[in-house]
Design a protein around this motif. Structure first.
Motif, PDB file in Angstrom:
ATOM      1  N   GLY A  17       0.778  -0.999   0.204  1.00 57.37           N
ATOM      2  CA  GLY A  17      -0.105   0.167  -0.206  1.00 57.37           C
ATOM      3  C   GLY A  17       0.829   0.964   0.190  1.00 57.37           C
ATOM      4  N   ARG A  18       0.045   2.833  -0.539  1.00 57.12           N
ATOM      5  CA  ARG A  18       0.782   3.963   0.280  1.00 57.12           C
ATOM      6  C   ARG A  18       0.336   4.285   1.315  1.00 57.12           C
ATOM      7  NH1 ARG A  18       3.203   4.992  -4.795  1.00 57.12           N
ATOM      8  NH2 ARG A  18       2.699   7.914  -3.760  1.00 57.12           N
ATOM      9  N   LEU A  19       1.352   4.658   2.497  1.00 58.47           N
ATOM     10  CA  LEU A  19       1.249   4.866   3.109  1.00 58.47           C
ATOM     11  C   LEU A  19       1.145   6.293   3.338  1.00 58.47           C
ATOM     12  CD1 LEU A  19       0.858   5.207   7.021  1.00 58.47           C
ATOM     13  CD2 LEU A  19       4.256   5.008   6.732  1.00 58.47           C
ATOM     14  N   ARG A  20       0.403   7.715   3.388  1.00 58.24           N
ATOM     15  CA  ARG A  20       0.500   9.072   4.315  1.00 58.24           C
ATOM     16  C   ARG A  20       1.232   9.264   5.774  1.00 58.24           C
ATOM     17  NH1 ARG A  20      -3.726  13.467   4.176  1.00 58.24           N
ATOM     18  NH2 ARG A  20      -2.600  15.284   3.958  1.00 58.24           N
ATOM     19  N   LEU A  21       2.444   9.278   5.646  1.00 54.60           N
ATOM     20  CA  LEU A  21       2.732  10.109   7.178  1.00 54.60           C
ATOM     21  C   LEU A  21       3.148  11.364   6.932  1.00 54.60           C
ATOM     22  CD1 LEU A  21       4.610   9.068   9.868  1.00 54.60           C
ATOM     23  CD2 LEU A  21       6.471   9.327   7.908  1.00 54.60           C
ATOM     24  N   VAL A  22       2.708  12.407   8.544  1.00 55.33           N
ATOM     25  CA  VAL A  22       2.434  13.473   8.251  1.00 55.33           C
ATOM     26  C   VAL A  22       3.802  13.512   9.693  1.00 55.33           C
ATOM     27  CG1 VAL A  22       0.825  15.288   9.594  1.00 55.33           C
ATOM     28  CG2 VAL A  22       0.215  13.597   7.524  1.00 55.33           C
ATOM     29  N   THR A  23       4.755  14.361   9.611  1.00 54.62           N
ATOM     30  CA  THR A  23       5.661  14.061  11.189  1.00 54.62           C
ATOM     31  C   THR A  23       5.512  16.165  11.441  1.00 54.62           C
ATOM     32  OG1 THR A  23       7.281  13.952   9.814  1.00 54.62           O
ATOM     33  CG2 THR A  23       6.311  12.152  10.665  1.00 54.62           C
ATOM     34  N   GLY A  24       5.057  16.747  12.143  1.00 52.18           N
ATOM     35  CA  GLY A  24       4.774  17.933  11.812  1.00 52.18           C
ATOM     36  C   GLY A  24       5.264  19.112  10.575  1.00 52.18           C
ATOM     37  N   GLU A  25       6.113  19.242   9.812  1.00 51.71           N
ATOM     38  CA  GLU A  25       6.013  20.089   8.813  1.00 51.71           C
ATOM     39  C   GLU A  25       5.918  19.367   7.459  1.00 51.71           C
ATOM     40  OE1 GLU A  25       3.905  22.781   9.071  1.00 51.71           O
ATOM     41  OE2 GLU A  25       4.260  23.259  10.852  1.00 51.71           O
ATOM     42  N   ARG A  26       6.029  18.175   7.716  1.00 51.40           N
ATOM     43  CA  ARG A  26       6.122  17.400   7.117  1.00 51.40           C
ATOM     44  C   ARG A  26       5.101  16.605   6.803  1.00 51.40           C
ATOM     45  NH1 ARG A  26      12.239  15.202   6.270  1.00 51.40           N
ATOM     46  NH2 ARG A  26      11.596  15.679   3.738  1.00 51.40           N
ATOM     47  N   ASP A  27       4.688  15.874   5.242  1.00 49.94           N
ATOM     48  CA  ASP A  27       3.347  15.582   4.486  1.00 49.94           C
ATOM     49  C   ASP A  27       4.132  14.338   4.015  1.00 49.94           C
ATOM     50  OD1 ASP A  27       1.034  13.825   3.714  1.00 49.94           O
ATOM     51  OD2 ASP A  27       0.026  16.292   4.382  1.00 49.94           O
ATOM     52  N   LEU A  28       4.525  12.926   3.846  1.00 43.68           N
ATOM     53  CA  LEU A  28       5.125  12.110   3.032  1.00 43.68           C
ATOM     54  C   LEU A  28       4.354  11.556   2.858  1.00 43.68           C
ATOM     55  CD1 LEU A  28       8.404  12.437   4.875  1.00 43.68           C
ATOM     56  CD2 LEU A  28       7.628  13.662   3.107  1.00 43.68           C
ATOM     57  N   THR A  29       4.149  10.425   1.128  1.00 41.78           N
ATOM     58  CA  THR A  29       3.557   9.557   0.621  1.00 41.78           C
ATOM     59  C   THR A  29       4.957   8.266   0.578  1.00 41.78           C
ATOM     60  OG1 THR A  29       2.559  10.481  -0.202  1.00 41.78           O
ATOM     61  CG2 THR A  29       2.268   8.152  -1.171  1.00 41.78           C
ATOM     62  N   LEU A  30       4.557   7.584   1.576  1.00 45.31           N
ATOM     63  CA  LEU A  30       5.599   6.628   1.317  1.00 45.31           C
ATOM     64  C   LEU A  30       5.014   4.702   0.521  1.00 45.31           C
ATOM     65  CD1 LEU A  30       6.969   8.166   3.903  1.00 45.31           C
ATOM     66  CD2 LEU A  30       7.917   5.746   4.291  1.00 45.31           C
ATOM     67  N   PRO A  31       5.658   4.364  -0.737  1.00 45.41           N
ATOM     68  CA  PRO A  31       5.314   3.493  -1.267  1.00 45.41           C
ATOM     69  C   PRO A  31       6.196   2.063  -0.327  1.00 45.41           C
ATOM     70  CG  PRO A  31       7.292   4.443  -2.430  1.00 45.41           C
ATOM     71  CD  PRO A  31       6.736   5.372  -1.537  1.00 45.41           C
ATOM     72  N   PRO A  32       6.401   1.132  -1.041  1.00 44.17           N
ATOM     73  CA  PRO A  32       6.435   0.110  -0.624  1.00 44.17           C
ATOM     74  C   PRO A  32       7.773  -0.565  -0.697  1.00 44.17           C
ATOM     75  CG  PRO A  32       4.810  -0.749  -1.831  1.00 44.17           C
ATOM     76  CD  PRO A  32       4.244   0.558  -1.712  1.00 44.17           C
ATOM     77  N   GLY A  33       8.301  -1.110   0.010  1.00 45.14           N
ATOM     78  CA  GLY A  33      10.059  -0.727   0.247  1.00 45.14           C
ATOM     79  C   GLY A  33      10.572   0.997   0.854  1.00 45.14           C
ATOM     80  N   GLU A  34      10.005   1.882   1.462  1.00 47.30           N
ATOM     81  CA  GLU A  34      10.626   2.994   1.845  1.00 47.30           C
ATOM     82  C   GLU A  34      10.390   2.379   3.131  1.00 47.30           C
ATOM     83  OE1 GLU A  34      11.191   6.087  -1.143  1.00 47.30           O
ATOM     84  OE2 GLU A  34       9.671   6.990   0.641  1.00 47.30           O
ATOM     85  N   ALA A  35      11.393   3.185   4.283  1.00 46.59           N
ATOM     86  CA  ALA A  35      11.333   3.161   5.481  1.00 46.59           C
ATOM     87  C   ALA A  35      11.376   4.488   6.083  1.00 46.59           C
ATOM     88  CB  ALA A  35      12.719   2.440   6.478  1.00 46.59           C
TER      89      ALA A  35
END
Length: 201
Positions: free
Chosen positions: A136-154
């Motif tokens: 799947g595709r994870l949406r990660l929000v940390t502080g001011e950062r809004d990222l999309t992580l595909p499979p295989g990313e850490a």
């Protein structure tokens, strides 16, 4: 292969306790002061002259930060499979993968599919988190950062910052998570995400 008897298991406890103490760099005097068990009793326990009891082993398990079963080294019998108990929180499922009472905890986390992606509701708490996206595709929000992580990313981050994890497209997401107390970080650190690899929303 013959199964170890109860006597065999108990006889091996002393050597295991001595190895753990030396591995931690703790003296008998320090251990006695911390646990409230006399130095002579601890010495006899390690040498096999004193039979281990629950009263003696519980404080040692806490000091060494290991499950009581591992301290005793009791053989596993019956079904060899590990029966994991999923935990449901915040609409997500967490499957614990580790049993240690302290240190870093490992989980498999499943974010279910939804018709529409949820809006972030960041939270904060003490600790440090490392994650790896399996599917799947994870949406990660940390502080001011809004990222999309595909499979295989850490990614790894301090959980005292406002953070939120969810699906970026409404599809199901599976990931592995290592969570430690404040100051306890994973040994493997992911490279910083580059804008070209991690999309922003």
């Amino acid at each position: 292969m013959d199964q170890p008897t109860d006597d065999d298991v108990l006889d091996a406890v002393g050597a295991r306790l001595r190895a753990l103490r030396r591995e931690r760099g703790i003296t008998l005097a320090e251990l006695a002061s911390t646990t409230g068990v006399s130095e002579s009793t601890l010495s006899r326990l390690e040498s096999g002259q004193r039979r281990p009891s629950l009263e003696l082993l519980l404080p040692l398990a806490r000091i060494y930060d290991v499950p009581l079963d591992d301290l005793v080294g009791a053989p596993r019998v019956g079904d060899p499979r590990i029966h994991l108990k999923p935990i449901s929180r915040f609409g997500m499922t967490f499957v614990p993968l580790s049993r240690r009472p302290g240190g870093v905890h490992a989980f498999k986390m499943v974010i279910p599919a939804r018709p529409e992606p949820l809006e972030p509701t960041p939270q904060t708490h003490e600790g440090f988190e490392w994650l790896y996206v399996l599917n799947g595709r994870l949406r990660l929000v940390t502080g001011e950062r809004d990222l999309t992580l595909p499979p295989g990313e850490a990614a790894e981050f301090d959980t005292s910052l406002p953070h939120w994890l969810g699906s970026s497209d409404g599809g199901a997401v599976e990931l592995l998570i290592l969570f430690g107390l404040q100051g306890v970080r994973a040994h493997v650190q992911g490279e910083p995400h580059r804008p070209s690899r991690a999309g922003r929303r």
